[in-house]
Each structure stands twice: as C-alpha cells, then as structure tokens.
Design an enzyme around this catalytic site. Structure first.
Site, PDB file in Angstrom:
ATOM      1  N   SER A  73      46.437  39.846  31.137  1.00 27.70           N
ATOM      2  CA  SER A  73      47.214  38.859  29.913  1.00 27.70           C
ATOM      3  C   SER A  73      48.708  39.624  29.731  1.00 27.70           C
ATOM      4  O   SER A  73      48.860  39.596  28.236  1.00 27.70           O
ATOM      5  CB  SER A  73      46.732  38.449  29.241  1.00 27.70           C
ATOM      6  N   HIS A  80      41.175  43.318  43.857  1.00 28.10           N
ATOM      7  CA  HIS A  80      41.322  42.927  42.656  1.00 28.10           C
ATOM      8  C   HIS A  80      40.069  42.167  42.301  1.00 28.10           C
ATOM      9  O   HIS A  80      39.028  41.950  43.074  1.00 28.10           O
ATOM     10  CB  HIS A  80      42.363  41.620  42.978  1.00 28.10           C
ATOM     11  N   ASN A 102      51.692  39.518  40.415  1.00 30.74           N
ATOM     12  CA  ASN A 102      50.394  39.094  41.336  1.00 30.74           C
ATOM     13  C   ASN A 102      50.662  37.376  41.221  1.00 30.74           C
ATOM     14  O   ASN A 102      50.144  37.045  40.353  1.00 30.74           O
ATOM     15  CB  ASN A 102      49.086  39.526  41.122  1.00 30.74           C
ATOM     16  N   TRP A 103      51.150  36.875  42.358  1.00 23.57           N
ATOM     17  CA  TRP A 103      51.517  35.586  42.355  1.00 23.57           C
ATOM     18  C   TRP A 103      50.145  34.779  42.701  1.00 23.57           C
ATOM     19  O   TRP A 103      50.151  33.538  42.665  1.00 23.57           O
ATOM     20  CB  TRP A 103      52.594  34.939  43.262  1.00 23.57           C
ATOM     21  N   LYS A 104      49.180  35.345  43.252  1.00 20.79           N
ATOM     22  CA  LYS A 104      47.761  34.899  43.419  1.00 20.79           C
ATOM     23  C   LYS A 104      47.900  33.517  44.447  1.00 20.79           C
ATOM     24  O   LYS A 104      48.920  33.555  45.110  1.00 20.79           O
ATOM     25  CB  LYS A 104      47.020  34.422  42.295  1.00 20.79           C
ATOM     26  N   GLY A 157      43.839  36.729  33.025  1.00 26.11           N
ATOM     27  CA  GLY A 157      43.885  35.134  32.920  1.00 26.11           C
ATOM     28  C   GLY A 157      43.528  34.463  31.652  1.00 26.11           C
ATOM     29  O   GLY A 157      43.355  33.202  31.429  1.00 26.11           O
ATOM     30  N   GLU A 205      42.589  46.981  35.059  1.00 26.31           N
ATOM     31  CA  GLU A 205      42.339  45.537  34.657  1.00 26.31           C
ATOM     32  C   GLU A 205      40.982  44.886  34.176  1.00 26.31           C
ATOM     33  O   GLU A 205      40.071  44.628  35.002  1.00 26.31           O
ATOM     34  CB  GLU A 205      42.717  44.629  35.904  1.00 26.31           C
ATOM     35  N   GLU A 243      39.345  39.382  41.299  1.00 28.23           N
ATOM     36  CA  GLU A 243      38.771  37.888  41.961  1.00 28.23           C
ATOM     37  C   GLU A 243      38.396  38.261  43.371  1.00 28.23           C
ATOM     38  O   GLU A 243      37.482  37.342  43.658  1.00 28.23           O
ATOM     39  CB  GLU A 243      40.112  37.049  41.955  1.00 28.23           C
TER      40      GLU A 243
HETATM   41  C1  PEP Z   1      46.067  39.489  37.599  1.00 26.54           C
HETATM   42  O1  PEP Z   1      45.772  38.717  38.433  1.00 26.54           O
HETATM   43  O2  PEP Z   1      45.959  40.913  38.083  1.00 26.54           O
HETATM   44  C2  PEP Z   1      46.438  39.462  36.079  1.00 26.54           C
HETATM   45  C3  PEP Z   1      46.478  40.403  35.511  1.00 26.54           C
HETATM   46  O3  PEP Z   1      46.559  38.217  35.875  1.00 26.54           O
HETATM   47  P1  PEP Z   1      47.048  37.866  34.354  1.00 26.54           P
HETATM   48  O4  PEP Z   1      48.193  38.621  34.019  1.00 26.54           O
HETATM   49  O5  PEP Z   1      47.144  36.238  34.272  1.00 26.54           O
HETATM   50  O6  PEP Z   1      45.978  37.949  33.309  1.00 26.54           O
END
Ligand code: PEP
Length: 247
Positions: free
Chosen positions: A211, A93, A9-11, A171, A165, A95
């Site tokens: 993470s 997600h 997931n490049w966000k 993050g 998640e 976010e």
């Molecule tokens: C995500 O954005 O779905 C995610 C898991 O981010 P990260 O790996 O940076 O924690």
C-alpha cells in the site's frame, strides 16, 4: 551508498496499449531521477514495451520458471524474459506463495536460475497477519530470506533485491508503520550479514512494499534501512507512480 530502486508491479492489469501509454508517460516524467525505476508488466506487454526503447525505465517480469526450456505448459523461462528486454524478475510474491502454492524451495530454484541467466531477482518476503499477531514476523522473514538465498554466491548477491512486503499490507490500503518496516528490514540485513558478511549485506537493496502511495512514500524513504519500494496498485496510474518516484 545504495541506489534507491522503485518498482511497479502491474500484476494482471493493462492490455498492450494501456501498458505502452503508461510507460511512455513514466519515461518522460522520471528522466533525471536518481532513483532506479522498474516496471514489472504482464508477460503479454513486455515485447512491445521493449520495442519502445525506454532509456530510464527498466523492465521486469512478475514470475518465471526455473528450467531452461521444455514441456512446462504455461510457463516462461529466464531466457525468454531476457529476449524481451527484462532486467528484473519478481520472485516469491505473496500472491504466488498463497494462490499458486509456491514454497521457499521452488522460489529458491527460480532465484538461482534467474541469476545464472543474468536476470536480477526481486525476492519478496513477508509475514501474514496471523503470523504478525503471533509475534512471528522476524522468524518468518529470516526463514524466507535464508531459504530464498540458499546457494546464491557472494559474487551474485548484490544483484538480488529483497522486497519486504507484509502480506496484510498488500492491496489493503493498510501500510506498515515506516519505523516498524525499517526495523524488520534491518533484521533482514542482519540475516544477510550472518549468511555472508556485514560488508556484503550493506550492498543489498531492500525495498518496502504494501500500500505504498504518494502520501506515504516520503516517510518510507526517510528510513535508514529502506532502499526503495515495490508498488502495486499505485503504480498503475502514471501520475501516482511518478509522484512516488519523485518522493
Ligand atoms: C504488491 O503487489 O507487491 C504490492 C505491494 O501491492 P500494493 O502496493 O497494491 O499494496
């Protein structure tokens, strides 16, 4: 046997040139891997990525709207994503839930629309730190899974990927203990078995996200219920992402 799926997931990162560069490196390095590899890039890079004609790496988006088309300024439809080669779309997600106030009802409409149009949703569920501390983790994921899948037919269900998640692990560098994640994911599978059948629940792929990095992916993938990973930060760097795919 479920095929493992690891998605990046490049966000809101990478311009078109950067996206192409990373995708080229990835495509070259993961050929022959038994893992299904997906990059969920920003909308602006999808068309150019599609033009690369990637064979191993699949394309996904990070969001979409549930209507076919119309006056929805700033939104993107499922048909538009299909038009630029997307096979997957991340929905719900944390976010989007926290910053853009998306609720389970809206997310469910997007899941239904994605499936209707032929896109495979990666439906994200997970508890906040507050909820975890209050002992509500299982209640939260059961509720988000049930509401997210409402109205999804048994024939469509195997196309859905669930990403567990825990919000506090996204993050932050703080990973959920792999055995803990396995237990929660087992609970999600149990929920799907109750909503559908145990046989169908065995067909649904459930990822862990939060993470994930080269140093912890092996332990995560060793867990019996975990079928892959949704990777944010570490997917931005081709070398790290390749190391994760090659766990
Ligand atoms: C995500 O954005 O779905 C995610 C898991 O981010 P990260 O790996 O940076 O924690």
């Amino acid at each position: 046997m479920r095929t493992p799926i690891i998605a990046g997931n490049w966000k809101m990162h990478k311009n078109v040139g950067e996206a192409l560069e990373t995708a080229r490196q990835l495509e070259e390095s993961v050929q022959g891997s038994p893992v299904e590899v997906v990059i969920c890039a920003p909308f602006t890079s999808l068309s150019a990525l599609n033009a690369l004609g990637l064979s191993k790496v699949r394309l996904g988006a990070q969001n979409m709207y549930f209507a076919d088309q119309g006056a929805f300024t700033g939104e993107i439809s499922a048909a538009m994503l299909l038009d630029v080669g997307c096979e997957y779309v991340i929905l719900g997600h944390s976010e989007r839930r926290a910053i853009f106030k998306e609720d389970d009802e809206l997310i469910n409409k997007k899941v239904i629309q994605a499936l209707k149009m032929g896109l495979k949703p990666i439906l994200c569920v997970g508890e906040t730190l507050e909820e975890r501390r209050a002992g509500q983790t299982e209640d939260v994921v059961i509720s988000q899974t049930t509401k997210g899948l409402a109205g999804v037919g048994a024939d469509e269900l195997p196309k859905v990927v669930i990403a567990y998640e825990p919000v506090w692990a996204i993050g932050t560098g703080e990973t959920c203990d792999a055995a803990d994640a396995n237990q929660v994911i087992g609970k999600i599978r149990e929920t799907i078995a109750e909503l559908y059948t145990p046989e169908l629940a065995q067909k649904v792929r459930i990822q862990y996200g939060g993470s994930v990095k080269p140093s912890n992916i092996t332990e995560i993938m060793e867990q019996s219920e975990i079928d892959g990973a949704l990777v944010g930060g570490a997917s931005l760097n081709a070398e790290d992402f390749v190391a994760i795919v090659k766990y």
